[in-house]
Design a protein around this motif. Structure first.
Motif, PDB file in Angstrom:
ATOM      1  N   ALA A  84       0.824  -1.074   0.241  1.00 49.05           N
ATOM      2  CA  ALA A  84       0.142  -0.011  -0.221  1.00 49.05           C
ATOM      3  C   ALA A  84       1.181   1.570  -0.106  1.00 49.05           C
ATOM      4  N   LEU A  85       2.152   1.179   0.651  1.00 49.21           N
ATOM      5  CA  LEU A  85       2.870   2.348   0.738  1.00 49.21           C
ATOM      6  C   LEU A  85       3.768   2.225  -0.809  1.00 49.21           C
ATOM      7  N   TYR A  86       4.452   1.313  -1.132  1.00 49.17           N
ATOM      8  CA  TYR A  86       4.570   1.760  -2.244  1.00 49.17           C
ATOM      9  C   TYR A  86       3.508   2.574  -3.534  1.00 49.17           C
ATOM     10  N   GLU A  87       2.526   1.608  -3.098  1.00 49.91           N
ATOM     11  CA  GLU A  87       1.343   2.048  -4.346  1.00 49.91           C
ATOM     12  C   GLU A  87       1.229   3.809  -4.171  1.00 49.91           C
ATOM     13  N   THR A  88       0.755   4.583  -3.055  1.00 50.12           N
ATOM     14  CA  THR A  88       0.678   5.821  -2.767  1.00 50.12           C
ATOM     15  C   THR A  88       1.734   6.482  -3.772  1.00 50.12           C
ATOM     16  N   VAL A  89       3.246   5.911  -3.131  1.00 45.43           N
ATOM     17  CA  VAL A  89       4.061   6.286  -3.463  1.00 45.43           C
ATOM     18  C   VAL A  89       4.682   6.755  -5.034  1.00 45.43           C
ATOM     19  N   GLY A  90       4.405   5.947  -5.421  1.00 40.35           N
ATOM     20  CA  GLY A  90       4.565   5.019  -7.224  1.00 40.35           C
ATOM     21  C   GLY A  90       4.167   6.784  -7.452  1.00 40.35           C
ATOM     22  N   ALA A  91       2.531   6.556  -6.902  1.00 45.15           N
ATOM     23  CA  ALA A  91       0.837   7.202  -7.934  1.00 45.15           C
ATOM     24  C   ALA A  91       1.443   8.500  -7.752  1.00 45.15           C
ATOM     25  N   ARG A  92       2.261   9.656  -6.635  1.00 40.15           N
ATOM     26  CA  ARG A  92       2.584  10.737  -6.174  1.00 40.15           C
ATOM     27  C   ARG A  92       3.195  11.126  -6.524  1.00 40.15           C
ATOM     28  N   ALA A  93       4.777   9.980  -7.060  1.00 42.46           N
ATOM     29  CA  ALA A  93       6.127  10.332  -7.142  1.00 42.46           C
ATOM     30  C   ALA A  93       5.907  11.675  -8.198  1.00 42.46           C
ATOM     31  N   HIS A  94       5.605  12.017  -8.100  1.00 37.96           N
ATOM     32  CA  HIS A  94       5.711  12.920  -9.853  1.00 37.96           C
ATOM     33  C   HIS A  94       5.649  14.887  -8.933  1.00 37.96           C
ATOM     34  N   GLU A  95       4.687  14.200  -7.245  1.00 36.83           N
ATOM     35  CA  GLU A  95       4.782  15.306  -6.983  1.00 36.83           C
ATOM     36  C   GLU A  95       5.786  16.100  -5.485  1.00 36.83           C
ATOM     37  N   LEU A  96       6.989  15.257  -5.835  1.00 35.89           N
ATOM     38  CA  LEU A  96       8.156  15.496  -5.348  1.00 35.89           C
ATOM     39  C   LEU A  96       8.967  16.557  -5.613  1.00 35.89           C
ATOM     40  N   PRO A  97       9.415  17.790  -5.326  1.00 30.47           N
ATOM     41  CA  PRO A  97      10.720  18.233  -5.760  1.00 30.47           C
ATOM     42  C   PRO A  97      11.580  17.797  -6.301  1.00 30.47           C
ATOM     43  N   PRO A  98      11.918  18.812  -7.809  1.00 30.69           N
ATOM     44  CA  PRO A  98      12.937  17.597  -8.641  1.00 30.69           C
ATOM     45  C   PRO A  98      14.725  17.390  -8.071  1.00 30.69           C
ATOM     46  N   LEU A  99      14.379  17.459  -6.360  1.00 34.80           N
ATOM     47  CA  LEU A  99      16.412  17.216  -5.854  1.00 34.80           C
ATOM     48  C   LEU A  99      16.439  16.216  -6.559  1.00 34.80           C
ATOM     49  N   LEU A 100      17.677  16.171  -6.017  1.00 34.69           N
ATOM     50  CA  LEU A 100      19.065  15.365  -6.710  1.00 34.69           C
ATOM     51  C   LEU A 100      18.174  14.270  -4.995  1.00 34.69           C
ATOM     52  N   ASP A 101      18.322  14.362  -4.303  1.00 34.61           N
ATOM     53  CA  ASP A 101      17.767  13.314  -2.855  1.00 34.61           C
ATOM     54  C   ASP A 101      16.953  12.851  -3.166  1.00 34.61           C
ATOM     55  N   HIS A 102      15.500  13.643  -4.265  1.00 33.96           N
ATOM     56  CA  HIS A 102      14.126  12.269  -3.883  1.00 33.96           C
ATOM     57  C   HIS A 102      14.902  11.691  -5.543  1.00 33.96           C
ATOM     58  N   GLN A 103      15.738  12.702  -6.367  1.00 33.24           N
ATOM     59  CA  GLN A 103      16.080  11.658  -7.489  1.00 33.24           C
ATOM     60  C   GLN A 103      16.606   9.972  -7.276  1.00 33.24           C
ATOM     61  N   ALA A 104      17.444  10.182  -5.802  1.00 33.62           N
ATOM     62  CA  ALA A 104      17.917   9.266  -6.172  1.00 33.62           C
ATOM     63  C   ALA A 104      17.127   8.030  -5.175  1.00 33.62           C
ATOM     64  N   LEU A 105      16.270   9.003  -3.986  1.00 36.91           N
ATOM     65  CA  LEU A 105      15.141   7.730  -3.468  1.00 36.91           C
ATOM     66  C   LEU A 105      14.637   6.822  -3.957  1.00 36.91           C
ATOM     67  N   LEU A 106      14.056   7.490  -5.234  1.00 39.77           N
ATOM     68  CA  LEU A 106      13.186   7.516  -6.042  1.00 39.77           C
ATOM     69  C   LEU A 106      14.138   5.758  -7.259  1.00 39.77           C
ATOM     70  N   VAL A 107      15.152   6.238  -7.304  1.00 43.98           N
ATOM     71  CA  VAL A 107      15.913   4.867  -7.750  1.00 43.98           C
ATOM     72  C   VAL A 107      15.429   3.629  -7.172  1.00 43.98           C
ATOM     73  N   THR A 108      16.445   4.018  -6.074  1.00 41.48           N
ATOM     74  CA  THR A 108      16.600   3.033  -4.833  1.00 41.48           C
ATOM     75  C   THR A 108      15.291   2.074  -4.910  1.00 41.48           C
ATOM     76  N   LEU A 109      14.589   3.284  -4.116  1.00 44.42           N
ATOM     77  CA  LEU A 109      12.953   1.824  -4.578  1.00 44.42           C
ATOM     78  C   LEU A 109      12.737   1.001  -5.739  1.00 44.42           C
ATOM     79  N   ALA A 110      12.453   2.350  -7.094  1.00 47.59           N
ATOM     80  CA  ALA A 110      12.375   0.884  -8.307  1.00 47.59           C
ATOM     81  C   ALA A 110      13.424   0.042  -7.859  1.00 47.59           C
ATOM     82  N   LEU A 111      15.106   0.042  -8.127  1.00 48.76           N
ATOM     83  CA  LEU A 111      15.921  -1.028  -8.028  1.00 48.76           C
ATOM     84  C   LEU A 111      15.872  -2.194  -7.182  1.00 48.76           C
ATOM     85  N   GLU A 112      15.191  -1.703  -5.417  1.00 45.45           N
ATOM     86  CA  GLU A 112      14.341  -2.814  -4.687  1.00 45.45           C
ATOM     87  C   GLU A 112      13.676  -3.969  -5.358  1.00 45.45           C
TER      88      GLU A 112
END
Length: 590
Positions: A273-301
């Motif tokens: 449920a948390l992965y689904e919520t984060v995936g649906a709203r990931a585009h709302e995050l400001p495009p900071l380097l830290d946010h980008q790296a966190l999203l990539v790590t979640l996709a890698l996992e």
């Protein structure tokens, strides 16, 4: 609960004592180890000692088996308390013994045992009695028991038993009790106090400020925080609260981390449920380097880590992974070295994930070997991952640490299938094999197949998933995959290449170290500085007849990056090994 003449003491029950403390100061911060204990919590005989663990469990089992069958649970509870006090058994053995007793399948017997558990937890005056009650309710409890168990769990020493009892009934209450006893740091303690008092506004405002760096919040703490605050529901309820979404992404990343003793993401019931919520709203995050790296790590996992093993509905895992990557923009090139390294990692990892094709199971299982580099901003290191028909092997079969680094599995051909069987260590526990174990397999060639069998997990505690059955890979396809993985250096970087080339040179020319009375160790990059190559070696143990009073001295030679090609740097290092005593290169360590 018990009549006064039935009790072994006139002291108040532990539940009444704990409730009284909270009622007298409902907004007071909770002590770090829980509420202080009353003097009567442990009878003198228990405080002074008792039988050993195995003997204690046997004693408790023999003592308690008759009591759930008694028709009067109140009288039975009083007798259980007196019996345990006389036996001098500590609460750990009591809880373990009670939870190991198989519950009856007969409805009336289960009701009597449940009633006994309630009388013990609500009226028990000693740790032993309450532990026995919690043990019964850990399998027979119902929602009405939650407030009592949660209150008992606030007492020092009862947290782990209350947590185990609450987990199947109310994960949020279990998480709160766990955090009461395990939380460190002012920020986390403040959040725990807000949760304990039910201050939802404070929880909502404190959560985004919670530090989530690895040294401040481990994977287990991240899971318990997410459970305690009801994170997916909180995100749905507060879609516009600043910082909540970014903090949810950080907490999800921490749960996926390999720096723990379990796959915490697999223990989290609301992970999908948390992965689904984060995936649906990931585009709302400001495009900071830290946010980008966190999203990539979640996709890698999702692709090759433990998160792949969650109970995903068909097609949803790939959909969520795609949504996470779609929210990652091309990073700008930061001016600092650390930022550039992180931006390069994002580009390289996104490319590799986009190039990874889905695997369709076939008659013979298909092996894929991938080297995974963690986010340089939160380095977990470099590990080798194994996908069998697309399914991650190590988190499914082991789950207590990452796969071995590629230098130990690919650089020296450890995974090649030769004429003789070869045992290979695929993964080691986060805390080392000597502490919590490792995962081994034997690789052997059998006609047209390569077989992985002989699985071992030495040193691991009980309760892990069953080991895999034997895998029989098509030998030609297996050899092709091993050769591809050994050639693939796209994941690497100059300092890592330098260390690898030096290690290879030392293996090929063992006399370089042997002439100085040294033996080769590991080579890689410094954990805190990926641009520094590290080569280790140690004194040889004494020969026959010699005496060794201490472990051989180990040496770590650090070679900071200087811009020269790795081939030249490695050649210079090997030349120096040939000409000078390597003991003079580094400062000795250990």
């Amino acid at each position: 609960m018990s009549a006064s003449h039935e009790r072994s003491t006139l002291a108040p029950s532990l539940y009444a004592y704990a409730k009284g403390l909270r009622d007298s100061a409902p907004d007071a911060p909770l002590p770090r180890q829980g509420l202080p204990l009353p003097e009567h919590a442990r009878p003198p005989r228990v405080r002074a000692g008792g039988p050993g663990p195995q003997e204690a469990r046997a004693v408790v089992t023999d003592l308690l088996l008759p009591f759930p069958a008694l028709p009067d649970p109140e009288r039975a509870a009083a007798e259980v308390e007196r019996t345990l006090a006389r036996a001098g058994v500590r609460e750990r053995a009591v809880f373990a013994a009670v939870t190991a007793i198989p519950p009856s399948r007969e409805s009336a017997a289960r009701s009597r045992a449940r009633a006994l558990g309630r009388h013990l937890t609500r009226g028990g005056t000693t740790f032993g009695a309450v532990a026995a009650g919690l043990g019964l309710l850990s399998r027979l409890g119902e929602p009405e028991d939650v407030p009592y168990v949660r209150t008992l769990g606030l007492l020092e020493g009862l947290g782990q038993y209350a947590t185990a009892t609450l987990e199947p009934l109310d994960p949020a209450s279990a998480a709160l009790v766990w955090l009461v006893h395990r939380a460190r740091g002012d920020a986390l303690r403040g959040l725990v106090d807000a949760l304990a008092t039910g201050d939802e506004a404070a929880v909502r405002d404190l959560l985004p400020e919670l530090p989530t760096a690895p040294r401040e919040l481990g994977p287990a703490h991240a899971r318990r925080v997410a459970e305690a605050v009801g994170l997916p529901e909180l995100l749905r309820r507060e879609p516009d609260h600043p910082g909540l979404l970014a903090q949810a992404v950080r907490l999800l990343n921490r749960m996926c981390s390999g720096r723990g003793y379990e796959n915490e993401i697999l223990e989290y019931d609301e992970a999908v449920a948390l992965y689904e919520t984060v995936g649906a709203r990931a585009h709302e995050l400001p495009p900071l380097l830290d946010h980008q790296a966190l999203l990539v790590t979640l996709a890698l996992e999702l692709h090759s880590g433990a998160a792949h093993l969650l109970p995903w509905p068909p097609g949803r895992r790939r959909h969520v992974g795609g949504a996470l990557l779609a929210a990652v923009e091309e990073p700008d090139t930061p001016p600092d070295r650390e930022g550039r390294r992180r931006a390069d990692w994002i580009r390289r990892t996104v490319r590799r994930l986009c190039e990874a094709a889905p695997v369709t199971p076939s008659a013979a299982p298909r092996l894929r070997i991938e080297v995974v580099v963690a986010d340089p901003g939160d380095p977990d290191g470099v590990e080798t991952r194994f996908l069998v028909d697309g399914r991650p092997l190590v988190p499914a079969a082991f789950g207590r640490g990452p796969g071995e680094p590629p230098e130990r599995l690919l650089d020296d051909g450890a995974l090649r299938a030769g004429p003789e069987p070869r045992e290979v260590r695929l993964a080691e526990a986060y805390c080392t094999e000597g502490c919590c174990g490792a995962l081994y397999v034997t690789v052997r060639r059998e006609g047209p197949h390569v077989v992985w069998d002989g699985w071992r997990r030495p040193g691991t505690p009980p309760g892990l998933p069953a080991l895999p059955a034997a895998y029989r890979f098509d030998a030609a396809a297996y050899d092709t995959e091993i050769a591809r993985a050994e050639r693939d250096r796209d994941w690497s970087w100059p300092a890592r290449d330098t260390a690898r080339l030096i290690a290879t040179g030392l293996r090929e020319r063992p006399g370089l170290l042997a002439r100085w009375g040294l033996r080769q160790g590991w080579a890689g990059t410094a954990f805190g500085d990926p641009d520094t190559a590290v080569v280790t070696y140690a004194d040889l143990p004494p020969t026959t007849g010699g005496r060794q009073d201490a472990p051989p001295r180990q040496y770590l030679w650090h070679l900071p990056e200087d811009g020269a090609p790795p081939e030249r740097r490695a050649a210079d290092a090997l030349r120096r090994f040939a000409e000078e005593d390597p003991r003079g290169f580094p400062e000795p360590a250990g």
